[in-house]
Design an enzyme around this catalytic site. Structure first.
Site, short mmCIF file in Angstrom:
data_model
loop_
_atom_site.label_atom_id
_atom_site.label_comp_id
_atom_site.label_asym_id
_atom_site.label_seq_id
_atom_site.Cartn_x
_atom_site.Cartn_y
_atom_site.Cartn_z
N LEU A 104 0.81 -1.21 0.00
CA LEU A 104 0.00 0.00 0.00
C LEU A 104 0.85 1.26 0.00
O LEU A 104 0.43 2.30 -0.51
CB LEU A 104 -0.92 0.01 1.23
CG LEU A 104 -1.95 -1.12 1.31
CD1 LEU A 104 -2.67 -1.08 2.65
CD2 LEU A 104 -2.95 -1.01 0.17
N GLY A 107 6.53 4.01 4.52
CA GLY A 107 6.70 5.09 5.49
C GLY A 107 8.12 5.11 6.02
O GLY A 107 8.97 4.30 5.63
N GLY A 108 8.35 6.05 6.92
CA GLY A 108 9.69 6.16 7.49
C GLY A 108 10.08 4.97 8.34
O GLY A 108 11.26 4.66 8.49
N GLY A 110 8.71 1.75 7.86
CA GLY A 110 8.56 0.47 7.19
C GLY A 110 7.48 0.49 6.13
O GLY A 110 6.75 1.47 5.95
N VAL A 112 3.95 -0.80 4.21
CA VAL A 112 2.59 -1.13 4.62
C VAL A 112 1.95 -1.99 3.53
O VAL A 112 2.00 -1.64 2.35
CB VAL A 112 1.74 0.14 4.85
CG1 VAL A 112 0.34 -0.24 5.32
CG2 VAL A 112 2.41 1.06 5.87
N LYS A 126 1.73 -3.01 8.80
CA LYS A 126 2.97 -2.25 8.70
C LYS A 126 4.11 -3.10 9.24
O LYS A 126 4.13 -3.47 10.41
CB LYS A 126 2.89 -0.93 9.48
CG LYS A 126 4.20 -0.14 9.42
CD LYS A 126 4.01 1.32 9.81
CE LYS A 126 3.76 1.50 11.27
NZ LYS A 126 3.75 2.93 11.66
N ASP A 223 4.03 13.91 15.39
CA ASP A 223 4.27 13.77 13.95
C ASP A 223 2.98 13.96 13.17
O ASP A 223 2.66 13.19 12.25
CB ASP A 223 4.88 12.40 13.65
CG ASP A 223 5.66 12.40 12.33
OD1 ASP A 223 5.98 13.49 11.82
OD2 ASP A 223 5.94 11.31 11.81
#
Length: 398
Positions: A104, A107-108, A110, A112, A126, A223
């Site tokens: 999908l 991200g920072g 890992g 997904v 994730k 974040d």
């Protein structure tokens, strides 16, 4: 009978001796070769066995060295007991994701992947990077999200914590992240109407209010940005990615941190320089304000690609428009209702990004402002560290 018969016998004897010697040499060479090959084979077998043993030992040592708090994490999961979500094996993770077939996003912390539980529910899995961090991001996610239950917070269904890998299993949110619907560069996506953007901003504010006040402990996200806001099929926003979160007692807000955390462009000034104030829940308020301004502007707040220098830093440009009571000239404003939504979002955001944390509203006040009337709004002070145009641009860009 030859007179030299003795010589013939001697010659035959010499040939026989030579043959025997030659055979003896061949046998010797064969034995040496056989012994050498056998020795090499034994050495190879021993080396392979040793390597396998060493690899196994090193794998365990490497994993435990890499996650210095491995035992602490296991203790944390045990102590969490029934509060922790369901634990899965790594083989379960591979099965539910069909061996990580459908990715999908990345991200920072890992990748997904889309997956499916045995009961048929779609999930987002994730898989945390094995080469990053010491397990803090994993603990943060489990400890924070498992304490929550709110329509604007993504749900955590389970986790995996094994030497093969770590993974977190979330509810599947079909529309993906907010960034795909607000930035002009994603021209393939349908632009959201202002009423929908306003409802998304309000939903995120309610989710943050819940994290700051509605839980048994106060959760600071650290974040907040469009990438970490997920949208379900009805475009209801859900705050996700709690890898940088901090948990503190409900009555307390100010926390100590050894270094800055967050994403450039959304980090509050006090997070990277204590000269501006104490780090608290007001740091999330700042990030929220910067994010909503990007929702309004349809681009990053700092954009070197725009034509006029005055528009490089969008918060500065939009503040000038309001200060001079000029039209903001944003696309898609069709009526007075749209105009009211836009002005609410802008004024609330400008209050949220005040340089001093004490000047920013709490998220409960943000919700009240968004739900209230424009007539009750006070115009915010200029929230920028440096007011001269060129200095502001240079400061933010750097």
């Amino acid at each position: 009978m030859s007179l030299f018969g003795g010589s013939d016998n001697l010659s035959n004897h010499s040939d026989f001796s030579t043959t025997i010697c030659h055979l003896h040499c061949q046998m010797t060479h064969f034995l040496i070769a056989a012994i050498t090959i056998t020795g090499i084979g034994v050495l190879i077998i021993l080396a392979l066995c040793f390597k396998k043993r060493l690899s196994s030992d090193n794998s365990t040592v490497f994993w435990k060295k890499k996650c210095k708090d491995y035992q602490n994490i296991e203790a944390f999961l045990r102590n969490y007991g029934s509060l922790a979500p369901k634990r899965y094996n790594y083989s379960d993770i591979k099965r539910m994701t069909n061996s990580f077939k459908h990715k999908l996003g990345e991200g920072g912390s890992g990748g997904v992947y889309k997956g499916k539980l045995l009961d048929g529910r779609n999930v987002a899995v994730k898989v945390l990077n094995g080469s990053k961090g010491n397990g803090e991001d994993f603990i943060n996610e489990v400890a924070s999200i498992s304490r929550t239950s709110h329509v604007n917070i993504v749900g955590l269904f389970g986790y995996c914590f094994e030497s093969q890998g770590r993974a977190l299993i979330y509810e599947f949110v079909p529309n993906g992240s907010l960034e795909k619907f607000i930035y002009e560069k994603y021209s393939t996506n349908k632009q959201l109407k202002w009423e929908k953007l306003y409802q998304i901003a309000l939903g995120i504010a309610r989710g943050l209010e819940y994290l700051h006040r509605g839980c048994s402990t106060r959760i600071l996200h650290f974040d907040i940005k469009p990438h970490n806001i997920l949208l379900d099929e009805d475009f209801c926003p859900k705050i996700s990615d709690f890898g940088l979160a901090k948990i503190c007692p409900r009555k307390e807000s100010i926390i100590s941190m050894t270094g800055a955390r967050g994403t450039v462009g959304y980090i509050a000034p006090e997070v990277f320089c204590r000269h501006f104030g104490e780090v608290s829940h007001k740091s999330d308020v700042y990030s929220y304000g910067m994010m909503v301004l990007e929702m309004v502007g349809g681009r990053k707040n700092v954009d070197d690609g725009v034509g006029r220098t005055s528009e490089i830093y969008f918060p500065y440009w939009i503040y000038e428009r309001l200060e001079l009571d000029e039209e903001v000239e944003l696309q898609g404003i069709e009526n007075e209702e749209d105009n009211a939504c836009v002005r609410k979002m802008i004024i609330v955001s400008l209050w949220c990004i005040q340089t001093s944390p004490s000047s920013r509203p709490a998220m409960s006040r943000v919700v009240e402002m968004l739900e209230g009337s424009l007539d009750s709004f006070q115009f915010p002070p200029k929230p920028f560290i440096s007011s001269p145009r060129s200095e502001a641009v240079d400061s933010v860009t750097s």
